[in-house]
Design an enzyme around this catalytic site. Structure first.
Site, mmCIF file in Angstrom:
data_model
loop_
_atom_site.group_PDB
_atom_site.id
_atom_site.type_symbol
_atom_site.label_atom_id
_atom_site.label_comp_id
_atom_site.label_asym_id
_atom_site.label_seq_id
_atom_site.Cartn_x
_atom_site.Cartn_y
_atom_site.Cartn_z
ATOM 1 N N LEU A 1 -13.336 76.287 131.455
ATOM 2 C CA LEU A 1 -13.405 77.690 131.073
ATOM 3 C C LEU A 1 -14.702 78.364 131.526
ATOM 4 O O LEU A 1 -15.782 77.834 131.316
ATOM 5 C CB LEU A 1 -13.337 77.729 129.546
ATOM 6 N N HIS B 1 -5.997 81.932 129.364
ATOM 7 C CA HIS B 1 -7.329 82.502 129.543
ATOM 8 C C HIS B 1 -7.486 82.892 131.013
ATOM 9 O O HIS B 1 -7.183 82.095 131.893
ATOM 10 C CB HIS B 1 -8.394 81.485 129.133
ATOM 11 N N ARG C 1 -3.813 84.501 119.083
ATOM 12 C CA ARG C 1 -4.966 84.054 118.310
ATOM 13 C C ARG C 1 -6.209 84.827 118.707
ATOM 14 O O ARG C 1 -6.483 85.011 119.895
ATOM 15 C CB ARG C 1 -5.219 82.575 118.556
ATOM 16 N N GLU D 1 -15.951 84.700 128.832
ATOM 17 C CA GLU D 1 -15.828 86.137 129.000
ATOM 18 C C GLU D 1 -17.180 86.798 129.222
ATOM 19 O O GLU D 1 -17.257 87.917 129.715
ATOM 20 C CB GLU D 1 -15.188 86.726 127.737
ATOM 21 N N PHE E 1 -17.110 89.434 118.356
ATOM 22 C CA PHE E 1 -16.114 88.752 119.180
ATOM 23 C C PHE E 1 -14.930 89.697 119.324
ATOM 24 O O PHE E 1 -14.749 90.602 118.506
ATOM 25 C CB PHE E 1 -15.674 87.461 118.458
ATOM 26 N N HIS F 1 -4.476 77.940 127.420
ATOM 27 C CA HIS F 1 -5.681 77.789 126.614
ATOM 28 C C HIS F 1 -5.406 77.355 125.183
ATOM 29 O O HIS F 1 -6.103 76.517 124.633
ATOM 30 C CB HIS F 1 -6.435 79.121 126.624
ATOM 31 N N ARG G 1 -7.295 89.492 127.342
ATOM 32 C CA ARG G 1 -7.016 88.268 128.093
ATOM 33 C C ARG G 1 -5.670 88.286 128.795
ATOM 34 O O ARG G 1 -5.562 87.898 129.957
ATOM 35 C CB ARG G 1 -7.039 87.051 127.145
ATOM 36 N N GLN H 1 -1.428 81.071 124.551
ATOM 37 C CA GLN H 1 -2.488 81.947 125.066
ATOM 38 C C GLN H 1 -3.017 81.416 126.399
ATOM 39 O O GLN H 1 -3.297 80.225 126.514
ATOM 40 C CB GLN H 1 -3.622 82.006 124.046
HETATM 41 C C1 LIG Z 1 -12.399 75.286 126.155
HETATM 42 C C2 LIG Z 1 -12.006 75.697 124.763
HETATM 43 C C3 LIG Z 1 -12.806 76.560 124.039
HETATM 44 C C4 LIG Z 1 -12.463 76.946 122.740
HETATM 45 N N1 LIG Z 1 -13.298 77.769 122.049
HETATM 46 C C5 LIG Z 1 -13.005 78.098 120.764
HETATM 47 C C6 LIG Z 1 -13.884 78.905 119.967
HETATM 48 O O1 LIG Z 1 -14.958 79.307 120.426
HETATM 49 N N2 LIG Z 1 -13.558 79.201 118.702
HETATM 50 C C7 LIG Z 1 -12.399 78.762 118.140
HETATM 51 O O2 LIG Z 1 -12.150 79.065 116.986
HETATM 52 N N3 LIG Z 1 -11.535 77.979 118.854
HETATM 53 C C8 LIG Z 1 -11.804 77.643 120.141
HETATM 54 N N4 LIG Z 1 -10.922 76.858 120.860
HETATM 55 C C9 LIG Z 1 -9.745 76.298 120.184
HETATM 56 C C10 LIG Z 1 -10.104 75.097 119.307
HETATM 57 O O3 LIG Z 1 -11.224 74.441 119.836
HETATM 58 C C11 LIG Z 1 -8.979 74.073 119.181
HETATM 59 O O4 LIG Z 1 -7.813 74.722 118.807
HETATM 60 C C12 LIG Z 1 -9.299 73.027 118.118
HETATM 61 O O5 LIG Z 1 -10.541 72.433 118.380
HETATM 62 C C13 LIG Z 1 -8.248 71.948 117.997
HETATM 63 O O6 LIG Z 1 -8.691 71.002 117.032
HETATM 64 P P1 LIG Z 1 -7.740 69.899 116.415
HETATM 65 O O7 LIG Z 1 -8.528 69.157 115.403
HETATM 66 O O8 LIG Z 1 -6.472 70.512 115.994
HETATM 67 O O9 LIG Z 1 -7.400 68.957 117.673
HETATM 68 P P2 LIG Z 1 -8.316 68.099 118.665
HETATM 69 O O10 LIG Z 1 -9.751 68.360 118.486
HETATM 70 O O11 LIG Z 1 -7.720 68.238 120.004
HETATM 71 O O12 LIG Z 1 -8.079 66.623 118.158
HETATM 72 C C14 LIG Z 1 -6.853 65.965 118.302
HETATM 73 C C15 LIG Z 1 -7.029 64.560 117.793
HETATM 74 O O13 LIG Z 1 -5.766 63.926 117.715
HETATM 75 C C16 LIG Z 1 -5.825 62.644 118.255
HETATM 76 N N5 LIG Z 1 -4.484 62.300 118.731
HETATM 77 C C17 LIG Z 1 -3.649 63.051 119.492
HETATM 78 N N6 LIG Z 1 -2.500 62.384 119.715
HETATM 79 C C18 LIG Z 1 -2.595 61.192 119.058
HETATM 80 C C19 LIG Z 1 -1.737 60.066 118.919
HETATM 81 N N7 LIG Z 1 -0.538 60.000 119.497
HETATM 82 N N8 LIG Z 1 -2.177 59.013 118.199
HETATM 83 C C20 LIG Z 1 -3.415 59.031 117.619
HETATM 84 N N9 LIG Z 1 -4.250 60.077 117.725
HETATM 85 C C21 LIG Z 1 -3.841 61.136 118.433
HETATM 86 C C22 LIG Z 1 -6.891 62.732 119.323
HETATM 87 O O14 LIG Z 1 -7.458 61.475 119.539
HETATM 88 C C23 LIG Z 1 -7.886 63.685 118.691
HETATM 89 O O15 LIG Z 1 -8.780 62.969 117.880
HETATM 90 C C24 LIG Z 1 -11.265 76.465 122.163
HETATM 91 C C25 LIG Z 1 -10.441 75.612 122.887
HETATM 92 C C26 LIG Z 1 -10.794 75.228 124.185
HETATM 93 C C27 LIG Z 1 -9.875 74.314 124.940
#
Ligand SMILES: Cc1cc2nc3c(=O)[nH]c(=O)nc-3n(C[C@H](O)[C@H](O)[C@H](O)COP(=O)(O)OP(=O)(O)OC[C@H]3O[C@@H](n4cnc5c(N)ncnc54)[C@H](O)[C@@H]3O)c2cc1C
Ligand code: SF4
Ligand code: FES
Lengths: 290, 624
Positions: B245, B235, B381, B248, B113, B346, B281, B233
């Site tokens: 998305l 993309h 990141r 790449e 990566f 992103h 990026r 960041q």
């Molecule tokens: C398209 C895409 C591809 C990616 N690919 C990669 C990758 O290949 N590798 C990598 O390492 N990272 C990747 N990332 C980044 C990574 O996926 C995210 O940073 C990560 O999944 C975020 O996880 P989280 O648990 O912090 O939040 P999330 O999974 O967004 O979860 C947030 C949670 O909070 C809850 N919530 C929010 N506000 C409230 C509220 N007010 N009250 C109650 N609940 C609430 C929601 O319901 C949800 O359950 C990618 C991101 C994107 C967008």
């Protein structure tokens, strides 16, 4: 709080006289059993036009919405517009009370399975240009409607939870050794499609058996069981235990291989095949027939 | 009132992992989430999870790569913890049944990566996040951990000492989206915010509609500083109409970027004469926008990514999923026409300031995942480093909240004598609370103040139940007010204006003038928000109400992003400033911290920690 939404056949006539003509042609298609999932001649035809969407409305709390009805929204078409974009536009520009679940906009969260032009589809994955107009958007059939396009998913979740939807193997290697359980590429490939489920509920909503037997586990839950039963990393006893769960009275033997679930699944999971395979496994293990 | 030992807000990768850890450490744990867990945006991650699993690889190399990628703005204790814990935490996912891609011998596969010195990105097809999310939810079901799904958390219930460091978090206030019922949730041991990214502050993002920075905003208004918010960041290849998305991989296989005149601008306009389309990026994103800004964009909006010359066979073989994405979400057939792409928001490197145990400066309040800033990612990141952050720091926060001893943290939090105060920033408008005499977020939407207003109504909220009741009462009043009004402005209009301003002025290009403009528009949004009303009269599944709350949070979060972007007068990682084209290590090896301070945002700085356990990371030029 909730109401069972009317069957497609019994839906009220559209209220907007201007679009009666267009509407009746849809009804005809429905009556003749034809697939109304027709591709419009050329998407570029729609450039600069507005499209008409007819959206199911119901709210148990609001007087004017206690009787289910359809509202018309005229939405300016833009290239690439999905059915989800269209309802978002309608909500943000015309009526902020229009209610539906959605989140990822990319077919991974499974929030926005609706009944669009007579078929269960993920709205975010459905191109407007590919739908016959006017576009009719309804909540998933055979589920309790909470409000507008929102249905109660609890029953679906209960069925998913009923199959012990978690990996079971007490004898994994010590974590400090950083050793994995080995799995062959073939076996990973075997379960691959079954692991793609996003819990959208489209399959369950399309299934006649589920409509008639509320306790039927349904295609998604059986597929979840398949995903573990076929995973070689789980021990043989657990596999047998899993087969017992799905071969119960409201399990795999209910399926009449109508393929409706397989047809609507937005993740292309061969659900009917998976159900059939579990039936064969159950027979092999001499488990009881129903 | 509901009551548990540990309350986890959010059910993405970070929240689920935190809940499992807290439960395993013996705490009665509950998850409160506005989405059902499997709907969380973690499910959208494709690429993979970085972890030094193989012989020949080493956590120290992972730490080094991460620090370099961060442009030396990551804190070494956080970076090293990530690299050390990732292997075990990733392997645990396998033990929980995660369907990782496999090698011939049955071991989990890893791939190269960007920015990694060893192929250590562990993956499950092109759907790593989906599998991670589902596997973790399965473990939550297995343990019988209670999930309040489709409950929207509106605010925290904290005590109200003048100094945030003396405050204590007692729980949260949430409402059941389906019924509209507002309730208090008492947390006897801790509240963990795991609410994900704030991508909806921008009008074009790869983030979900639910990524509205709620956790950021409620922690901020309760007195916790937001850290390094300017580091966003972007993309370079997202689809224009949805933000979906395009990986790449397309450029990796030989896909070419063209402007409207059919020029291969990465070369022809000299943006990256060596790497071309494969430059990093941020470079590609800026090149695309320059083309658009100079009138060479297609439809004045995007550029073309063309892969037709690769031939149908190769495309079907290696990039088939891209064809589906372009078809399903943009209505374009990548075999016969070029795909439209443009830069999209992103990932947010910054977030709620925490130490390596997930703790904020308010006792009993934790944060983990994308909403938190430990800081692992610093200025930028690396791909594949967010998912390990979720599981490593989610687990630590859960364990710590449940009472496990994780040792003394080395990272400091909150305002203290180790910080540096800013003196010479000139702000175009006064940021912070819009209403005179209120300190209630954007609010001043006519009602009582929040967080610290108990002082003014007499009683000091010393007991937990009292603090929660008061917090519940405030939210009930706020909802009544929003619903009772029947004229004014609707949130969607304000949100659109805010998002457009952020994308126009605080995106990959940042000029002093532009960022100042954004701050002025954000100010307008705050003022308009004072007249916001909810049109939908129903308490049943009122998404209008929920989004009105979210928009308020977005205003606060967007303002911190813009403030950070204005004050950081250098070019580091993803933060680019027209007037400051160099990384300035003498001046800027420090984190930007913004704290709400009762409605008058304070900006201060804390030096970055480059001293690791055994070695010190020396800043070097970040070239690849
Ligand atoms: C398209 C895409 C591809 C990616 N690919 C990669 C990758 O290949 N590798 C990598 O390492 N990272 C990747 N990332 C980044 C990574 O996926 C995210 O940073 C990560 O999944 C975020 O996880 P989280 O648990 O912090 O939040 P999330 O999974 O967004 O979860 C947030 C949670 O909070 C809850 N919530 C929010 N506000 C409230 C509220 N007010 N009250 C109650 N609940 C609430 C929601 O319901 C949800 O359950 C990618 C991101 C994107 C967008
Ligand atoms: S099996 Fe397919 S249709 Fe059924 S819930 Fe899963 S993704 Fe949806
Ligand atoms: S919005 Fe997530 S699947 Fe459609």
């Amino acid at each position: 709080m909730s109401t069972q939404q009317p069957e497609p056949e019994s839906q009220e006539a559209p209220t907007d006289p201007e679009f009666q003509g267009a509407e009746s042609s849809v009804d005809e298609a429905e009556r003749s059993g034809g697939d109304i999932d027709q591709t419009a001649a050329d998407p570029t035809d729609l450039e600069g036009e507005t499209v008409l969407i007819k959206v199911f409305r119901y709210d148990p709390e609001v007087e004017a919405k206690q009787e289910p009805r359809f509202d018309d929204f005229h939405v300016p078409f833009t290239k690439g517009m999905t059915a989800l974009d269209a309802v978002i536009y309608a909500r943000d520009q015309y009526d902020s009370s229009l209610t539906f679940r959605h989140s990822c906009r990319q077919a991974v969260c499974g929030s926005d399975a609706f009944f669009i032009n007579g078929k269960q589809r993920l709205a975010c994955k459905t191109q407007i240009a590919e739908l016959e107009q006017p576009i009719r958007i309804e909540p998933l059939p055979h589920q309790e409607v909470v409000k507008d396009l929102v249905v109660d998913m609890d029953h679906f979740y209960d069925q998913m939870h009923a199959v012990e939807p978690y990996f079971q193997n007490e004898e994994t290697p010590a974590i400090e050794d950083l050793e994995e359980q080995r799995q062959s590429r073939e076996n990973r490939e075997k379960i691959k499609m079954s692991t793609r489920c996003i819990w959208c509920g489209a399959c369950m909503s399309s299934c006649n058996i589920a409509a008639g037997d509320n306790e039927y586990l349904g295609p998604a839950a059986i597929n979840k069981a398949y995903r573990f039963a076929m995973d070689d990393r789980e021990p043989e006893e657990i596999k047998e235990h899993r087969l017992r769960i799905v071969e119960q009275e409201h399990g795999v033997w209910r399926c009449q291989t109508q393929f409706s679930c397989t047809e609507v699944c937005p993740k292309d999971i061969p659900l009917t095949e998976h159900i059939q395979e579990l039936k064969r496994e159950a027979v092999k293990k001499n488990l009881k027939f129903w | 009132m509901y009551e548990h030992d540990v309350i986890v807000v959010g059910a993405g990768g970070a929240g689920l992992r935190a809940a499992i850890a807290a439960h395993e450490a013996g705490a009665d744990t509950a998850i409160v989430s506005k989405l059902h867990p499997v709907r969380s945006h973690t499910g959208a991650a494709e690429g993979g999870i970085n972890a030094a699993l193989q012989e020949g690889d080493d956590w120290e190399l992972h730490a080094y790569d991460t620090m370099k990628g961060s442009d030396y703005l990551g804190d070494a204790p956080a970076v090293e913890t990530l690299a050390q814990d990732a292997p075990e935490d990733t392997m645990r996912l396998e033990h929980w049944g995660m369907p990782f891609s496999r090698e011939e011998d049955g071991r989990v596969s890893q791939r190269p990566f960007g920015g990694l010195s060893y192929p250590r990105t562990t993956y499950a097809g092109a759907e790593t996040g989906h599998h991670l999310l589902h596997v973790m939810y399965e473990q939550v079901v297995k343990r019988g951990i209670q999930v309040y799904d489709e409950w929207y958390v509106m605010n925290l219930a904290t005590s109200d000492e003048p100094n945030p460091k003396d405050r204590e978090c007692h729980g949260v206030v949430a409402y059941d989206v389906q019924s509209g019922q507002i309730e208090g949730f008492k947390a006897n041991q801790g509240v963990i915010l795991a609410t994900g990214g704030p991508g909806q502050a921008f009008d074009h993002t790869t983030n979900a509609v639910s990524c509205t920075g709620d956790g950021h905003a409620i922690a901020y208004r309760a007195g916790v500083p937001l850290e390094d918010m300017e580091f966003i960041q972007f993309h370079p290849t997202s689809l224009p109409s949805t933000g979906v998305l395009i990986s790449e991989g397309v450029r990796g296989e030989g896909g070419i970027l063209y402007n409207e005149d059919g020029e291969r601008f990465m070369f022809e306009h000299g943006y990256a004469n060596n790497a071309g389309e494969l430059a990093s990026r941020d470079v590609v994103s800026r090149a695309e926008l320059t083309e658009v800004n100079e009138g060479r964009g297609v439809n004045d909006e995007y550029v073309h990514l063309d892969m037709r010359h690769l031939g149908e066979e190769r495309i079907l073989d290696r990039l088939e999923n891209i064809l589906h994405l372009a078809e399903d979400f943009e209505g374009v057939d990548g075999l016969v026409e070029p795909m439209p792409v443009k830069p999209g928001q992103h990932y947010a490197m910054g977030g709620i300031e925490t130490d390596e145990n997930g703790q904020t400066c308010i006792s009993g309040l934790y944060a983990a995942g994308e909403c938190a800033c430990v800081s692992v990612h610093g200025g930028n990141r690396l791909g594949g480093n967010a998912l390990p952050e979720l599981i490593v720091f989610g687990k630590r926060a859960g364990r710590h909240a449940a009472g496990d001893d994780l040792g003394e943290p080395q990272i400091k939090t909150g305002y203290g004598n180790d910080v540096e105060d800013e003196t010479d920033v000139e702000l175009p408008v006064t940021p912070g609370s819009a209403g005179i005499g209120t300190d209630d977020g954007v609010a001043a939407d006519g009602g009582p103040r929040s967080a610290s207003d108990a002082r003014s109504d007499g009683g000091i909220a010393t007991d937990a139940a009292g603090a929660i009741e008061r917090a519940v009462e405030r939210e009930r009043e706020r909802v009544d007010r929003l619903m009772d009004r029947d004229t004014g402005i609707q949130h969607a209009e304000i949100r659109q204006k805010l998002q457009t301003a952020m994308t126009d002025y605080v995106n990959v290009f940042r000029t002093e003038e532009g960022v100042k403009k954004a701050l002025r528009i954000i100010r307008e949004c705050r003022e308009e928000y004072q007249d916001v009303y909810v049109d939908d009269p129903s308490r049943t599944f009122n998404t209008d109400l929920q989004q009105t709350y979210e928009t308020r949070n977005l205003i606060d979060v967007a303002e911190t992003i813009a403030l950070g972007a204005l004050v950081r007068t250098e070019f580091r990682g993803a933060h680019w400033r027209a007037e400051h084209q160099e990384r300035k290590d003498e001046e800027w090896l420090k984190h930007t911290l913004i704290s709400w301070n009762g409605g008058k945002p304070d900006i201060f700085y804390r030096p970055v920690i480059l001293e690791g356990d055994e070695k010190t990371y020396e800043p070097k030029v970040r070239s690849y």
